[in-house]
Design a protein around this motif. Structure first.
Motif, PDB file in Angstrom:
ATOM      1  N   TYR A 248       0.816  -1.216   0.000  1.00 23.12           N
ATOM      2  CA  TYR A 248       0.000   0.000   0.000  1.00 23.12           C
ATOM      3  C   TYR A 248       0.851   1.268   0.000  1.00 23.12           C
ATOM      4  O   TYR A 248       0.701   2.138  -0.863  1.00 23.12           O
ATOM      5  CB  TYR A 248      -0.933  -0.003   1.214  1.00 23.12           C
ATOM      6  N   GLN A 249       1.778   1.391   0.975  1.00 24.18           N
ATOM      7  CA  GLN A 249       2.580   2.611   1.093  1.00 24.18           C
ATOM      8  C   GLN A 249       3.459   2.832  -0.128  1.00 24.18           C
ATOM      9  O   GLN A 249       3.489   3.925  -0.703  1.00 24.18           O
ATOM     10  CB  GLN A 249       3.449   2.558   2.353  1.00 24.18           C
ATOM     11  N   ARG A 252       1.505   3.727  -3.344  1.00 18.66           N
ATOM     12  CA  ARG A 252       0.994   5.102  -3.310  1.00 18.66           C
ATOM     13  C   ARG A 252       2.117   6.117  -3.502  1.00 18.66           C
ATOM     14  O   ARG A 252       1.929   7.175  -4.113  1.00 18.66           O
ATOM     15  CB  ARG A 252       0.280   5.351  -1.980  1.00 18.66           C
ATOM     16  N   SER A 253       3.297   5.798  -2.952  1.00 21.36           N
ATOM     17  CA  SER A 253       4.439   6.688  -3.131  1.00 21.36           C
ATOM     18  C   SER A 253       4.833   6.783  -4.598  1.00 21.36           C
ATOM     19  O   SER A 253       5.076   7.878  -5.128  1.00 21.36           O
ATOM     20  CB  SER A 253       5.621   6.179  -2.296  1.00 21.36           C
ATOM     21  N   LEU A 277      -1.804   8.062   1.371  1.00 21.96           N
ATOM     22  CA  LEU A 277      -0.463   7.730   1.846  1.00 21.96           C
ATOM     23  C   LEU A 277      -0.391   8.041   3.330  1.00 21.96           C
ATOM     24  O   LEU A 277      -0.363   9.214   3.722  1.00 21.96           O
ATOM     25  CB  LEU A 277       0.586   8.545   1.066  1.00 21.96           C
ATOM     26  N   THR A 355      10.849  -0.368   2.198  1.00 19.77           N
ATOM     27  CA  THR A 355      10.482   0.734   3.079  1.00 19.77           C
ATOM     28  C   THR A 355      11.135   0.577   4.434  1.00 19.77           C
ATOM     29  O   THR A 355      11.189  -0.515   4.997  1.00 19.77           O
ATOM     30  CB  THR A 355       8.957   0.803   3.251  1.00 19.77           C
TER      31      THR A 355
END
Length: 398
Positions: A248-249, A252-253, A277, A355
């Protein structure tokens, strides 16, 4: 070895001077101060833009995070004034001071284990106006300690394994405490900085090969034996295979960067910060910058970081030319910290690395990072100021 490491860059950075009117290169101090100042202004602008939806969704004032970032900068400037004006470098490099700093840091790391977890980790001490992340202090303390150690124990560092084994006892203890939090990102930065300082101090190559293999094996085990780390690595390999969950993160980034293209969609016009985000004003602030200001804005941030790092290395080299080895290694270590965190944060935002919760120096929202980064700058400025004033007979202390 250390002199040869810097020799090529020094030939490129010598200021042009003379009676022919050629402009001189600005001093390292001027470049450092102006770059840090610009970064702090840009930080306030982007934190204000990125955090407003997040703050409003939690019933806070829309400028809550902007005001706190400004407060952290004020606290950081006050904290930076202490080593610059009141702590002599000779006192900082005394063995007693080194072990006091290590003892205090170790005690604070232990104290964090009894704190309240935030996002599943126990990394912070609640100091009222700021949740202080002790790992940031550990980075600075380790730099000063190792810079002193490789000079004080230079024979052991350059001949055999005694130097590495001695420093491994200290770093091993800090490693254990950081893994208990857990804070794998800060651990990687600290270990990498120690290796870099040992390298320019002349440690044998075979030590790096052997220890690099050991660290590599331990790193693989640390990732594969902990589920959330393994999930991050696998999601990094394909950031769009599970866009609603593990990816997800990162997804979106990347979407934010894609929307921004060359000049961005406009300041304040980000879509990804509208709860897409999570906590975009922290580790993923660069992604929001890419969406709103585009390639131009991201390039500006990275150029300013490069100027800060270059200033640190220039200060290090100038101290090295005066044979002030402790000061040189300290400035070099600070530069390495800034390099590591900039690369990791930028690569994480752009999908080039898994991440990891590491801030962009002077840019991302966070009180601990801002405070310690400003203290590091104060130490660089102190080295820049006092290095030319130290008599040759005193060089052995520095």
């Amino acid at each position: 070895m250390a002199l040869s490491f810097f020799s090529r860059s020094s030939q490129k950075s010598q200021p042009a001077s003379g009676a022919d009117g050629v402009l001189s290169l600005p001093s390292a101090r001027a470049i450092l101060l102006s770059s840090v100042g610009c970064m702090m202004v840009l930080s306030l602008l982007m934190v204000a833009s990125a955090s407003i939806p997040f703050a409003l969704s939690r019933g806070m004032s829309e400028l809550y995070f902007f005001e706190h970032q400004l407060l952290y900068m004020g606290i950081g400037l006050i904290a930076a004034a202490i080593p610059y004006y009141f702590v002599p470098l000779k006192t900082l490099y005394q063995t007693e001071t080194q072990f006091i700093l290590l003892g205090v840091t170790g005690a604070l790391l232990i104290a964090t284990l009894f704190g309240t977890p935030i996002n599943g980790s126990k990394r912070w001490l609640n100091l009222g106006v700021i949740n202080f992340q002790v790992a940031e202090l550990a980075k600075l303390v380790v730099i000063v300690f190792v810079a002193d150690f490789v000079v004080r124990r230079s024979f052991e560092v350059r001949n055999g394994w005694d130097g590495f084994l001695r420093i491994s006892l200290v770093i091993g203890l800090l490693t254990f405490l950081l893994l208990l939090q857990p804070d794998f990102g800060s651990l990687v930065v600290i270990v990498g900085t120690v290796f870099a300082i040992f390298y320019i101090a002349g440690a044998p190559y075979k030590q790096f090969v052997a220890l690099g293999a050991v660290v590599g094996v331990l790193g693989v085990l640390a990732v594969t034996m902990v589920q959330y780390r393994l999930t991050r690595v696998l999601s990094f390999l394909d950031p769009f295979d599970d866009i609603q969950d593990t990816d997800y993160q990162l997804a979106r980034s990347l979407i934010a960067f894609g929307r921004g293209q060359f000049t961005g969609v406009g300041y304040g016009e980000s879509v990804q910060k509208l709860s897409h985000l999570p906590e975009a004003h922290t580790d993923f602030l660069l992604a929001i910058t890419g969406e709103e200001l585009g390639f131009v804005g991201v390039t500006m941030i990275l150029i300013l970081e490069a100027l800060i790092i270059g200033s640190a290395m220039r200060i290090s080299y100038n101290a090295l030319k005066r044979r002030q080895m402790r000061m040189s290694y300290t400035a070099f270590g600070i530069g390495i910290i800034f390099i590591a965190q900039t690369i990791i944060n930028a690569a994480m935002n752009m999908g080039a690395m898994p991440t990891k919760g590491l801030t962009m120096p002077f840019f991302s929202y966070g009180g601990s990072s801002m405070l310690i980064s400003l203290v590091m700058v104060a130490l660089l400025l102190k080295i820049y100021k006092e290095s030319p004033e130290i008599e040759k007979s005193q060089c052995r202390y520095f």
